[in-house]
Design a protein around this motif. Structure first.
Motif, PDB file in Angstrom:
ATOM      1  N   SER A 155       0.795  -1.222   0.000  1.00  0.00           N
ATOM      2  CA  SER A 155       0.000   0.000   0.000  1.00  0.00           C
ATOM      3  C   SER A 155       0.834   1.281   0.000  1.00  0.00           C
ATOM      4  CB  SER A 155      -0.947   0.007   1.200  1.00  0.00           C
ATOM      5  OG  SER A 155      -0.229  -0.006   2.403  1.00  0.00           O
ATOM      6  N   TRP A 156       2.150   1.174   0.102  1.00  0.00           N
ATOM      7  CA  TRP A 156       3.000   2.351   0.249  1.00  0.00           C
ATOM      8  C   TRP A 156       2.860   3.339  -0.905  1.00  0.00           C
ATOM      9  CZ3 TRP A 156       5.025   4.883   3.982  1.00  0.00           C
ATOM     10  CH2 TRP A 156       5.997   5.859   3.728  1.00  0.00           C
ATOM     11  N   THR A 157       2.830   2.872  -2.144  1.00  0.00           N
ATOM     12  CA  THR A 157       2.769   3.796  -3.277  1.00  0.00           C
ATOM     13  C   THR A 157       1.427   4.501  -3.374  1.00  0.00           C
ATOM     14  OG1 THR A 157       2.155   2.007  -4.771  1.00  0.00           O
ATOM     15  CG2 THR A 157       4.487   2.590  -4.667  1.00  0.00           C
ATOM     16  N   GLN A 158       0.421   3.988  -2.686  1.00  0.00           N
ATOM     17  CA  GLN A 158      -0.911   4.585  -2.755  1.00  0.00           C
ATOM     18  C   GLN A 158      -1.110   5.736  -1.770  1.00  0.00           C
ATOM     19  OE1 GLN A 158      -2.423   3.354  -5.344  1.00  0.00           O
ATOM     20  NE2 GLN A 158      -0.826   1.809  -5.439  1.00  0.00           N
ATOM     21  N   ILE A 159      -0.346   5.765  -0.691  1.00  0.00           N
ATOM     22  CA  ILE A 159      -0.578   6.804   0.330  1.00  0.00           C
ATOM     23  C   ILE A 159       0.022   8.130  -0.099  1.00  0.00           C
ATOM     24  CG2 ILE A 159      -0.638   5.106   2.183  1.00  0.00           C
ATOM     25  CD1 ILE A 159       2.086   6.264   3.071  1.00  0.00           C
ATOM     26  N   GLY A 160      -0.526   9.164   0.385  1.00  0.00           N
ATOM     27  CA  GLY A 160       0.010  10.492   0.117  1.00  0.00           C
ATOM     28  C   GLY A 160      -0.086  10.921  -1.330  1.00  0.00           C
ATOM     29  N   ASN A 161      -0.956  10.263  -2.104  1.00  0.00           N
ATOM     30  CA  ASN A 161      -1.129  10.581  -3.521  1.00  0.00           C
ATOM     31  C   ASN A 161       0.176  10.509  -4.299  1.00  0.00           C
ATOM     32  OD1 ASN A 161      -3.910  11.054  -3.259  1.00  0.00           O
ATOM     33  ND2 ASN A 161      -3.504  13.115  -2.489  1.00  0.00           N
ATOM     34  N   ASP A 200      10.443   7.431  -7.714  1.00  0.00           N
ATOM     35  CA  ASP A 200      11.378   6.449  -7.161  1.00  0.00           C
ATOM     36  C   ASP A 200      11.801   6.785  -5.738  1.00  0.00           C
ATOM     37  OD1 ASP A 200      11.314   4.870  -9.415  1.00  0.00           O
ATOM     38  OD2 ASP A 200      13.045   5.858 -10.321  1.00  0.00           O
ATOM     39  N   TRP A 201      11.975   8.072  -5.416  1.00  0.00           N
ATOM     40  CA  TRP A 201      12.406   8.440  -4.078  1.00  0.00           C
ATOM     41  C   TRP A 201      11.401   7.982  -3.033  1.00  0.00           C
ATOM     42  CZ3 TRP A 201       9.457  11.551  -0.975  1.00  0.00           C
ATOM     43  CH2 TRP A 201       8.443  12.289  -1.590  1.00  0.00           C
ATOM     44  N   TRP A 202      10.106   7.999  -3.379  1.00  0.00           N
ATOM     45  CA  TRP A 202       9.056   7.597  -2.450  1.00  0.00           C
ATOM     46  C   TRP A 202       9.181   6.115  -2.108  1.00  0.00           C
ATOM     47  CZ3 TRP A 202       5.975   9.953   0.781  1.00  0.00           C
ATOM     48  CH2 TRP A 202       4.881   9.262   1.323  1.00  0.00           C
ATOM     49  N   LYS A 203       9.527   5.312  -3.103  1.00  0.00           N
ATOM     50  CA  LYS A 203       9.648   3.862  -2.901  1.00  0.00           C
ATOM     51  C   LYS A 203      10.843   3.491  -2.024  1.00  0.00           C
ATOM     52  CE  LYS A 203       8.824   3.197  -7.464  1.00  0.00           C
ATOM     53  NZ  LYS A 203       8.882   2.449  -8.707  1.00  0.00           N
TER      54      LYS A 203
END
Length: 89
Positions: free
Chosen positions: A46-52, A58-61
């Motif tokens: 679910s990580w890529t879905q939070i915070g829009n 890539d930095w978010w991942k």
């Protein structure tokens, strides 16, 4: 690491005091309000879905990996080097 529960994956990387502090710090800095999932697998799914955030960022991942690496290094320093660093303060 927190000396309160068994050191299993989900507790060590998500739910122990040190992990919770670190996750909350990152989420607060990023302005994200999120309820932590029960397992590390649920978190990654679910990580890529939070915070829009989109999958293209890539930095978010890398954030979960950075947090988990920091926790693992802290855990090893406490277990094998007798150090007790800043997470408990």
């Amino acid at each position: 690491m927190c000396e309160q529960k068994a050191e299993v994956n989900n507790h060590l990387f998500i739910h122990c005091k040190a992990a919770s502090k670190l996750w909350n710090m990152f989420l607060c800095i990023l302005g994200v309000s999120w309820v932590m999932p029960k397992t590390t697998m649920e978190l990654l799914n679910s990580w890529t879905q939070i915070g829009n955030r989109g999958k293209s960022e890539d930095w978010w991942k890398t954030i979960p990996a950075c947090i988990w690496w920091t926790l693992w290094k802290e855990r090893n320093a406490r277990c094998f080097e007798g150090q007790n660093d800043s997470f408990r303060r």
